[in-house]
Design an enzyme around this catalytic site. Sequence first.
Site, PDB file in Angstrom:
ATOM      1  N   GLY A  19     -36.166  71.601 -16.503  1.00  0.00           N
ATOM      2  CA  GLY A  19     -35.943  70.229 -16.918  1.00  0.00           C
ATOM      3  C   GLY A  19     -37.229  69.505 -17.278  1.00  0.00           C
ATOM      4  N   THR A  20     -38.280  69.756 -16.517  1.00  0.00           N
ATOM      5  CA  THR A  20     -39.538  69.047 -16.757  1.00  0.00           C
ATOM      6  C   THR A  20     -40.078  69.377 -18.154  1.00  0.00           C
ATOM      7  OG1 THR A  20     -40.040  69.067 -14.412  1.00  0.00           O
ATOM      8  CG2 THR A  20     -41.897  68.720 -15.900  1.00  0.00           C
ATOM      9  N   THR A  26     -42.561  84.209 -24.873  1.00  0.00           N
ATOM     10  CA  THR A  26     -41.429  85.120 -24.675  1.00  0.00           C
ATOM     11  C   THR A  26     -40.398  84.470 -23.758  1.00  0.00           C
ATOM     12  OG1 THR A  26     -42.900  86.990 -24.945  1.00  0.00           O
ATOM     13  CG2 THR A  26     -40.782  87.441 -23.877  1.00  0.00           C
ATOM     14  N   ASN A  84     -31.294  60.801 -10.522  1.00  0.00           N
ATOM     15  CA  ASN A  84     -31.423  61.811  -9.473  1.00  0.00           C
ATOM     16  C   ASN A  84     -31.534  61.232  -8.074  1.00  0.00           C
ATOM     17  OD1 ASN A  84     -33.910  61.143 -11.010  1.00  0.00           O
ATOM     18  ND2 ASN A  84     -34.897  62.040  -9.230  1.00  0.00           N
ATOM     19  N   CYS A  96     -42.566  59.026  -1.332  1.00  0.00           N
ATOM     20  CA  CYS A  96     -43.879  58.425  -1.571  1.00  0.00           C
ATOM     21  C   CYS A  96     -44.612  59.285  -2.582  1.00  0.00           C
ATOM     22  CB  CYS A  96     -44.710  58.428  -0.300  1.00  0.00           C
ATOM     23  SG  CYS A  96     -43.834  57.787   1.086  1.00  0.00           S
ATOM     24  N   GLN A 139     -29.263  65.897 -13.898  1.00  0.00           N
ATOM     25  CA  GLN A 139     -28.374  65.677 -12.748  1.00  0.00           C
ATOM     26  C   GLN A 139     -26.920  65.527 -13.175  1.00  0.00           C
ATOM     27  OE1 GLN A 139     -29.026  65.739  -9.463  1.00  0.00           O
ATOM     28  NE2 GLN A 139     -31.246  66.004  -9.652  1.00  0.00           N
TER      29      GLN A 139
END
Length: 398
Positions: free
Chosen positions: A86-87, A248, A159, A337, A189
């Site tokens: 996802g990132t 790849t 999320n 945090c 999500q």
Amino acid sequence: MDSPASDRVGLATLVSVSAYLDHAASTPMLPIAIEAMTAAASQHFGNPSGAHRLARDARRLIDDARQTVADALGADLGEVVFTSGGTEADNLAVLGMAEAGGGVAMCSAVEHHAVLDPVVRSGGVLVPVGAEGTVDRSALAGLVKKHHPAVVSLMLANNEVGSVTDLHSACAAIRTRSPDTVVHTDAVQAMPWLAVDELASAADLVAISAHKFGGPKGVGALAVRKAAATIRARAIGGGQERERRGGTQNVLGIVSMAAALAHNRAEREHTNHRVMGLRDRLEGELLAAIPGACSTLPLDAIRLPNIVHLCLPGVEVEALLVLLEQEEVYASAGSSCSSGAMEPSHVLAAMGIDRELAFASVRLSLGWCSTDEEIDLALRVIPHAVARLRNHRERDVG
Ligand code: PLP
């Protein structure tokens, strides 16, 4: 921390099973996804970019998987770009479009850091949200009109608190004011629970990640529809993924992701119904059992079926998580945090949640394999642990 003997005995005798309540962080792989990965690992090793038969076999595997992902995203086969999760998909969407479009990037103030950080680093603009955790429509309209951004990113489901954005109306609001702006949605999500093909059909870019719906970690995808066709690749080299993501492909991960996705879609209605029942029981009984507890989102807000996000005044959530873990109940702080800065989560801050309350919030997230027994355990352990922490606090203060 010292505690009365009755507390210790009480908590220790409660545990018979463990309760995993952190599926929004990552959910166990579905058996079918493990089987697909194992079968591909033992039978296929060719490089999908090669020319010979073994390479073509590997390519066929990822092209079948591509079709499954395309169907789930309401995209064409050639619009699906496989990524490392996802990132990477979010980074590619935001930075790849900002670079291509030559304009600023914009996103809601409650996006995951995978979107938020690229937007902030590229000097972009944040759009405020309301108490329901979704973008303020009139602020969005005003900012789009003022900046004519290259890309606006609005997550389909959040999320932390599980709020769900009405993308159809948000996209309409954007396009009326800036027809050339490309819209990205982080559906990471949302994918396990919602019909992303329909709900995100107005978005030009859609990101997903396999480990949220029973696939492996480290693989995901970005749908790139025609309006976003000028997107600039971030990883360049071998020209894979139609020059949009060099490198790849993770064949095993992609095959496994597709197996998980097909299963998830086939079972979704049934799973959602079951999980929502568990969620309602967990949420309702915790709210009734813990004095002063409240849901962070209004209970009638449009939200995911699997997330319970509660504020527990007078409870330091990090201490609560330690107590819960001792009883094999695994959950997340509702407000993480960042880098030791002891700042409350940007999501809760943007929603206007008081700083102290943000640090007293917990996220309990359910998944495809959640059971009644896990909920029973959580309901026995959590109110007891909260009471214990509050007693200690009172004693410390007194
Ligand atoms: N976007 C959202 C909304 C997420 O919840 C996550 C992961 O927690 C990501 C993006 C990042 O996905 P990945 O873990 O595959 O990099």
